[in-house]
Design a protein around this motif. Structure first.
Motif, PDB file in Angstrom:
ATOM      1  N   GLN A  74       0.750  -1.100  -0.038  1.00  0.00           N
ATOM      2  CA  GLN A  74      -0.147   0.005  -0.089  1.00  0.00           C
ATOM      3  C   GLN A  74       1.369   1.597   0.187  1.00  0.00           C
ATOM      4  O   GLN A  74       0.502   1.755  -0.816  1.00  0.00           O
ATOM      5  N   GLY A  75       2.158   1.124   0.711  1.00  0.00           N
ATOM      6  CA  GLY A  75       3.042   2.498   0.766  1.00  0.00           C
ATOM      7  C   GLY A  75       3.280   2.697  -0.707  1.00  0.00           C
ATOM      8  O   GLY A  75       3.771   3.860  -0.937  1.00  0.00           O
ATOM      9  N   ARG A  76       4.351   1.282  -1.463  1.00  0.00           N
ATOM     10  CA  ARG A  76       4.311   1.125  -2.467  1.00  0.00           C
ATOM     11  C   ARG A  76       3.316   2.151  -3.838  1.00  0.00           C
ATOM     12  O   ARG A  76       3.648   2.803  -4.577  1.00  0.00           O
ATOM     13  N   LEU A  77       2.534   1.397  -3.409  1.00  0.00           N
ATOM     14  CA  LEU A  77       1.057   1.688  -4.432  1.00  0.00           C
ATOM     15  C   LEU A  77       1.344   2.997  -4.671  1.00  0.00           C
ATOM     16  O   LEU A  77       0.734   4.299  -5.255  1.00  0.00           O
ATOM     17  N   GLU A  78       1.216   4.159  -2.669  1.00  0.00           N
ATOM     18  CA  GLU A  78       1.020   5.583  -2.292  1.00  0.00           C
ATOM     19  C   GLU A  78       2.165   6.194  -3.654  1.00  0.00           C
ATOM     20  O   GLU A  78       2.007   7.226  -4.275  1.00  0.00           O
ATOM     21  N   GLU A  79       3.570   5.878  -2.973  1.00  0.00           N
ATOM     22  CA  GLU A  79       4.542   6.248  -3.616  1.00  0.00           C
ATOM     23  C   GLU A  79       4.335   5.950  -5.614  1.00  0.00           C
ATOM     24  O   GLU A  79       4.501   7.863  -6.296  1.00  0.00           O
ATOM     25  N   LEU A  80       3.442   5.440  -6.151  1.00  0.00           N
ATOM     26  CA  LEU A  80       4.421   5.217  -7.722  1.00  0.00           C
ATOM     27  C   LEU A  80       2.706   6.156  -7.782  1.00  0.00           C
ATOM     28  O   LEU A  80       3.014   7.049  -8.758  1.00  0.00           O
ATOM     29  N   ARG A  81       1.962   5.967  -7.222  1.00  0.00           N
ATOM     30  CA  ARG A  81       0.559   7.114  -8.141  1.00  0.00           C
ATOM     31  C   ARG A  81       1.222   8.773  -7.953  1.00  0.00           C
ATOM     32  O   ARG A  81       0.468   9.185  -8.497  1.00  0.00           O
ATOM     33  N   SER A  82       1.951   9.222  -6.596  1.00  0.00           N
ATOM     34  CA  SER A  82       2.230  10.002  -6.272  1.00  0.00           C
ATOM     35  C   SER A  82       3.091  10.717  -7.484  1.00  0.00           C
ATOM     36  O   SER A  82       2.872  11.624  -7.616  1.00  0.00           O
ATOM     37  N   GLY A  83       4.098   9.481  -7.949  1.00  0.00           N
ATOM     38  CA  GLY A  83       4.869  10.024  -8.819  1.00  0.00           C
ATOM     39  C   GLY A  83       4.137   9.991 -10.471  1.00  0.00           C
ATOM     40  O   GLY A  83       4.451  11.119 -10.617  1.00  0.00           O
ATOM     41  N   LEU A  84       3.206   9.579 -10.018  1.00  0.00           N
ATOM     42  CA  LEU A  84       2.563   9.121 -12.007  1.00  0.00           C
ATOM     43  C   LEU A  84       1.411  10.581 -11.904  1.00  0.00           C
ATOM     44  O   LEU A  84       1.693  11.463 -12.645  1.00  0.00           O
ATOM     45  N   THR A  85       1.296  11.408 -10.856  1.00  0.00           N
ATOM     46  CA  THR A  85       0.837  12.312 -10.397  1.00  0.00           C
ATOM     47  C   THR A  85       1.518  13.836 -10.776  1.00  0.00           C
ATOM     48  O   THR A  85       1.846  14.702 -11.480  1.00  0.00           O
ATOM     49  N   SER A  86       3.070  13.693 -10.336  1.00  0.00           N
ATOM     50  CA  SER A  86       3.646  14.612 -10.181  1.00  0.00           C
ATOM     51  C   SER A  86       4.263  14.591 -12.307  1.00  0.00           C
ATOM     52  O   SER A  86       4.387  15.888 -12.542  1.00  0.00           O
TER      53      SER A  86
END
Length: 102
Positions: A74-86
């Motif tokens: 879940q933490g990794r997913l959140e990191e990837l989502r944040s990176g995608l948004t950026s």
């Protein structure tokens, strides 16, 4: 479902199925004296109790491991989502600059 004699012999007690692989002590106690039978049944019951405790411990450990894996994922997913948004934001900014300059 009907079962043939070969069905009961073909892995019914397979450890991979989580089934008991050995015969119960109760079937062999029928010819014993009542006190001997009681002792044998108590011994079998104690052994089953130990196996239950060990199985519960194992399942608890597995559950903890799965929970830790889930938290990490879940933490990794959140990191990837944040990176995608950026990345999407940067792409949008670059397109906007390209339209202004072009």
């Amino acid at each position: 479902m009907a079962r043939s004699a070969s069905d009961s012999d073909s892995g019914e007690n397979s450890p991979s199925l989580g089934l008991v692989t050995e015969r119960s002590a109760t079937s062999s106690t029928l010819s014993l004296e009542p006190t001997e039978r009681l002792e044998a049944l108590q011994k079998a019951n104690a052994e089953l109790g130990r196996k239950l405790i060990e199985a519960e411990r194992t399942l608890g450990n597995r559950l903890n491991e799965h929970d830790m894996d889930l938290d990490w994922m879940q933490g990794r997913l959140e990191e990837l989502r944040s990176g995608l948004t950026s990345t999407k934001r940067e792409e949008k900014e670059l397109r906007t600059k390209g339209v202004r300059n072009g």
